[in-house]
Design an enzyme around this catalytic site. Structure first.
Site, PDB file in Angstrom:
ATOM      1  N   GLN A  16      -1.833   5.430  38.568  1.00 44.23           N
ATOM      2  CA  GLN A  16      -2.946   6.101  39.246  1.00 44.23           C
ATOM      3  C   GLN A  16      -3.729   5.159  40.157  1.00 44.23           C
ATOM      4  O   GLN A  16      -4.378   5.576  41.101  1.00 44.23           O
ATOM      5  CB  GLN A  16      -3.887   6.720  38.222  1.00 44.23           C
ATOM      6  CG  GLN A  16      -4.609   5.716  37.334  1.00 44.23           C
ATOM      7  CD  GLN A  16      -5.576   6.381  36.370  1.00 44.23           C
ATOM      8  OE1 GLN A  16      -5.860   7.573  36.498  1.00 44.23           O
ATOM      9  NE2 GLN A  16      -6.079   5.626  35.405  1.00 44.23           N
TER      10      GLN A  16
ATOM     11  N   HIS B 120     -15.433  -4.730  24.720  1.00 41.12           N
ATOM     12  CA  HIS B 120     -15.361  -6.031  24.069  1.00 41.12           C
ATOM     13  C   HIS B 120     -15.918  -7.068  25.046  1.00 41.12           C
ATOM     14  O   HIS B 120     -15.536  -7.101  26.216  1.00 41.12           O
ATOM     15  CB  HIS B 120     -13.901  -6.313  23.718  1.00 41.12           C
ATOM     16  CG  HIS B 120     -13.564  -7.757  23.491  1.00 41.12           C
ATOM     17  ND1 HIS B 120     -14.225  -8.532  22.586  1.00 41.12           N
ATOM     18  CD2 HIS B 120     -12.621  -8.547  24.051  1.00 41.12           C
ATOM     19  CE1 HIS B 120     -13.681  -9.746  22.594  1.00 41.12           C
ATOM     20  NE2 HIS B 120     -12.722  -9.777  23.488  1.00 41.12           N
TER      21      HIS B 120
ATOM     22  N   TYR C  66     -13.595 -16.284  20.191  1.00 43.22           N
ATOM     23  CA  TYR C  66     -12.439 -17.057  20.642  1.00 43.22           C
ATOM     24  C   TYR C  66     -12.777 -17.690  21.983  1.00 43.22           C
ATOM     25  O   TYR C  66     -13.690 -17.255  22.693  1.00 43.22           O
ATOM     26  CB  TYR C  66     -11.171 -16.197  20.734  1.00 43.22           C
ATOM     27  CG  TYR C  66     -11.211 -15.057  21.728  1.00 43.22           C
ATOM     28  CD1 TYR C  66     -10.956 -15.276  23.084  1.00 43.22           C
ATOM     29  CD2 TYR C  66     -11.466 -13.753  21.308  1.00 43.22           C
ATOM     30  CE1 TYR C  66     -10.969 -14.230  24.002  1.00 43.22           C
ATOM     31  CE2 TYR C  66     -11.488 -12.711  22.214  1.00 43.22           C
ATOM     32  CZ  TYR C  66     -11.233 -12.950  23.556  1.00 43.22           C
ATOM     33  OH  TYR C  66     -11.257 -11.915  24.458  1.00 43.22           O
TER      34      TYR C  66
ATOM     35  N   ASP D 130      12.882   6.778   0.510  1.00 43.58           N
ATOM     36  CA  ASP D 130      13.545   7.237  -0.699  1.00 43.58           C
ATOM     37  C   ASP D 130      12.834   8.498  -1.169  1.00 43.58           C
ATOM     38  O   ASP D 130      11.618   8.625  -1.051  1.00 43.58           O
ATOM     39  CB  ASP D 130      13.579   6.168  -1.784  1.00 43.58           C
ATOM     40  CG  ASP D 130      12.198   5.704  -2.230  1.00 43.58           C
ATOM     41  OD1 ASP D 130      11.208   5.949  -1.502  1.00 43.58           O
ATOM     42  OD2 ASP D 130      12.114   5.094  -3.318  1.00 43.58           O
TER      43      ASP D 130
END
Length: 816
Positions: free
Chosen positions: A36, A225, A259, A544
């Site tokens: 886009q 963030h 960080y 299972d």
């Protein structure tokens, strides 16, 4: 030569580019990528991502994605410029709790084959001289971690794809998806219509918008963030250049949710410590009207203040600088933090690859390409599958709440049993009030409240027999759980098995359908119960199942979750001869197990529950008091007993009937913790933990559930020539004599001083007086009596390979 499918990828961010590259490398060249925005700075999350790649998580699949991303992008260049630098990653600890957790993370890295080291403060400071070594206790160093250039890596992969025939079209905003019956037909943009046999949505934070075009809920939340860059630092002047950008390892300070990376002479700081900032996908601006780009919203300095203080504390040189610029960048979070990968459950050919971070982009693209071209991925994706969630987990409120929690917990130290706190309770069994009265301690899974032990059992004398354990294993545990396991072995206990997925498969072709889908022989008389497997085409164990034949054309299937239902529905015959219904919510189940189970049950019914009248793995309809039940003589704890199913409206009456009658036999309610211990003593596998699609039945010790002579079944061809004797690895039982050392899972296993495998499930074996761990090991190591070591929080725990089952190997108790 088969005609190639026409493939349309929506989104030219790093995931769409990587997928186009992986598909064309496999020979699919009729690929159209619609974007886009412009190419390749599209305005999505890839456009602003700082590019840090830390590989290690507690999830083997996610680490595998990251390892491949590092491998691929390290070898990738564009116009002579790098796409990835292996500068290393350094995670530091400023608290004893974090230092302990870094030792756990070192174990994960070793389990998943990522070289890593634990460093003391001095070594950390030598690796990253901006650090104040007096502020840290140590660090976790991964030399192969590093820095990706997301836009460069995206374009480099796109160029390769275009050289093979793919086309990329900018400024083609998707406005609709055309369908024909249950199949996708075309993608419509503002400018054109593109015919398609396969469509993959790789639009990240715009995923919910595209999903609505095909009536598909995409359970993700775009979240802001914070990322900030400092003013230039004198200490970095002349150290880095514009080409390399940085020279030190990537740095994480998870105690402060931070960080760091260098930007030539500045430092970039990413922060997760601020409040969650969710935004609706519908509120994301289009590229043409966004002030900078759609994935960036205005920086909020007030939210960064605490992060800045913590950054300066760890890197004192930042005290001479300030934040020069910042952004609140959008990217996708999901309820469990994992990507969303897979095919629409109701529209064939429409796929998604959403909520994928740069760290995992190439690995996800590889797995998706394998899935599309080969029919299945090469690694286990059950924890990332789009269809893994229960209906309640896809509600907008749930998705929003849990996705915000995922953001908050990005760098938190999370225990494997630690449940989310909200929204709860959601799903409760009919016994919930009775369990509360008994002081049940509930943990949560798939929205279900599940008792792990009962405080009402605190006065059991067996509690005093339970040894203590290490601090980590003591969390979300009580010695009461051990007492419950011992009492279940001595007398009788009631276990709530309601959360287990139950399906009803019926119709004139039900038997034929289930025979072709599973490995064991189901053509048995009504009243029989069979343990069987679902396989992939390559023979990997998808799940299972326990299947009870309740009538000629009616079966009850005990499954592992929504993915089993999705898999079976995808393979239904088109003629309507088979009907599948999820009956979990309308039913409930009590596992009544222990030596006194028959003494308790038989007086409550006119049906004969003797061993002669109802042997092991048999089922019958009966009334227990006034309650109609389907009774199945099964036991995943290795004791005499039954699974007793009834409708939800009769559940509490069933509980009360059994509870009242059981008082003279010393009945107790027992929780999931005791159940797990008892199942491991019997060597019963847990799909998704012990066994996945990456393992075949013979490796997993499940060959007994395969009947090669019954005729065709899904995955049969792949098993031809395989047996227990041909395997190169085995799921192996280990025992640990040190009662204190109860491991938890995902720890590396060493033999001869080198890592050879990893732990899957573990628990204290209360009845055998040893701790138990199951692990994947090479076949030549998986020999009873072989000594091995398990690395647990940086220490080596002595263990030994043991023959299984550890408890009642002759099956006398269960068949009494």
């Amino acid at each position: 030569m088969a005609t190639q499918p026409r493939v349309v990828l929506i989104g030219a961010g790093i995931v769409g580019c990587a997928l186009a590259d992986e598909l064309t490398a496999r020979g699919w060249t009729d690929i159209t990528v619609l974007e886009q925005g412009p190419l390749f700075a599209t305005g999505g999350s890839s456009s602003h991502a700082p590019g840090l790649v830390f590989q290690t998580t507690g999830c083997r699949t996610m680490t595998s994605f990251a390892k491949y991303t590092v491998e691929k992008y390290t070898a990738l260049t564009m116009d002579g410029k790098w796409c990835f630098q292996q500068l290393g990653g350094l995670e530091v600890a400023t608290t004893p709790e974090r230092w302990t957790d870094l030792k756990r993370r070192h174990g994960w890295a070793t389990s998943w084959g990522v070289e890593s080291f634990l460093r003391d403060p001095g070594e950390c400071a030598r690796l990253h001289p901006l650090l104040d070594p007096d502020k840290i206790l140590g660090g976790f160093h991964i030399p192969s971690d590093g820095l990706a250039k997301p836009l460069r890596a995206a374009e480099a992969q796109a160029r390769r794809a275009m050289e093979r025939g793919a086309r990329f079209l900018a400024h083609h905003k998707v406005t609709g998806i055309e369908r024909g019956g249950r199949r996708v037909r075309a993608v419509v943009t503002e400018h054109d219509t593109f015919a398609a046999d396969i469509v993959v949505s790789c639009v990240g934070m715009w995923g919910p918008r595209i999903g609505r075009m095909v009536d598909l809920d995409i359970p993700l939340v775009p979240m802001a963030h914070q990322y900030a860059k400092t003013t230039p630092l004198k200490v970095l002047q002349g150290v880095n250049d514009d080409l390399s950008e940085m020279s030190k390892p990537l740095l994480r300070h998870q105690d402060a949710d931070l960080y760091f990376r260098e930007h030539v002479d500045r430092v970039g700081i990413g922060a997760y410590g601020h409040r969650p900032m969710p935004i609706s996908a519908d509120d994301i601006l289009d590229f043409d009207v966004a002030p900078t780009m759609p994935s960036e919203i205005a920086f909020t300095p007030e939210d960064f203040e605490t992060s800045w203080d913590a950054a300066v504390d760890l890197l004192p040189v930042l005290g001479d600088s300030k934040v020069e610029e910042g952004v609140n960048g959008l990217f996708s979070f999901t309820p469990d933090g994992n990507p969303l990968l897979g095919e629409h459950p109701g529209l064939d050919g429409f796929w998604v690859a959403e909520a994928v971070w740069i760290t995992h982009s190439a690995g996800v693209a590889k797995a998706m390409a394998e899935w599309l071209v080969d029919g299945q991925p090469g690694i286990d994706l059950h924890g990332c599958d789009l269809n893994r969630f229960e209906d309640v987990q896809r509600s907008p409120g749930y998705v929003h709440e849990r996705s915000c929690q995922s953001f908050v917990e990005v760098y938190d130290i999370l225990h494997p049993l630690q449940p989310a706190e909200r929204p709860r309770p959601l799903r409760t069994s009919p016994f919930h009030e009775r369990q509360q009265e008994l002081g049940a301690v509930f943990l949560e899974a798939s929205g279900w409240e599940r008792p792990h032990w009962y405080e009402a059992n605190a006065d059991l004398p067996e509690v005093a027999e339970i040894p203590g354990r290490n601090e980590w294993a003591s969390r979300f545990w009580s010695p009461i759980a051990g007492a419950e396991a011992l009492v279940a072995r001595k007398r009788v206990a009631m276990f709530d098995m309601t959360p287990l997925k139950r399906l009803e498969v019926s119709g004139p072709e039900a038997l034929t359908f289930l025979q072709t889908m599973t490995t064991n022989q189901l053509d048995r008389k009504p009243g029989s119960v069979v343990y069987t497997l679902l396989l992939d085409e390559d023979g990997g164990v998808r799940s299972d199942l326990t299947i009870a034949r309740l009538g000629e054309n009616r079966f009850q299937v005990g499954a592992n979750g929504p993915l089993d239902l999705d898999w079976l529905r995808r393979h239904l015959p088109p003629n309507g001869g088979v009907h599948i219904a999820d009956i979990t919510a309308g039913t409930c189940c009590i596992g009544l197990w222990g030596p006194a189970a028959r003494k308790l049950l038989q007086p409550l019914t006119r049906e004969d529950f003797s061993h002669e009248a109802m042997g092991y793995f048999k089922a019958k309809q009966a009334f227990i008091g006034e309650v109609p039940v389907t009774a199945m003589r099964l036991s995943y704890v290795g004791e005499l007993g039954w699974e007793l199913y009834t409708t939800a409206d009769m559940g509490r009456r069933l509980w009360d009937t059994l509870w009242e009658a059981g008082q003279q036999h010393g009945v107790i309610a027992a929780g999931r913790s005791a159940f797990t211990s008892m199942r491991l003593e019997k060597g019963y596998r847990s799909w998704g933990a012990d066994v996945t699609t990456e393992h075949d039945p013979y490796e997993a010790g499940l060959g007994f559930a395969v009947r090669m002579n019954k005729g065709y079944f899904h995955g049969r061809k792949a098993l031809e020539g395989r047996s227990e004797d041909t395997v190169s690895r085995r799921l192996t039982c280990l025992t640990i004599d040190d009662a204190h050392q109860v491991v938890m899972g995902s720890e590396p296993v060493f033999a001869g001083g080198r890592p050879v495998g990893y732990v899957t499930s573990a628990a204290r074996g209360y009845s055998i007086g040893k701790n138990i761990a199951y692990a994947w090991l090479p076949a030549n190591v998986a020999v009873p009596g072989t000594p091995v070591e398990i690395e647990y929080f940086g220490e080596r725990v002595q263990a030994v390979v043991a023959a299984e089952p550890l408890f009642d190997p002759e099956m006398k108790r269960i068949r009494s």
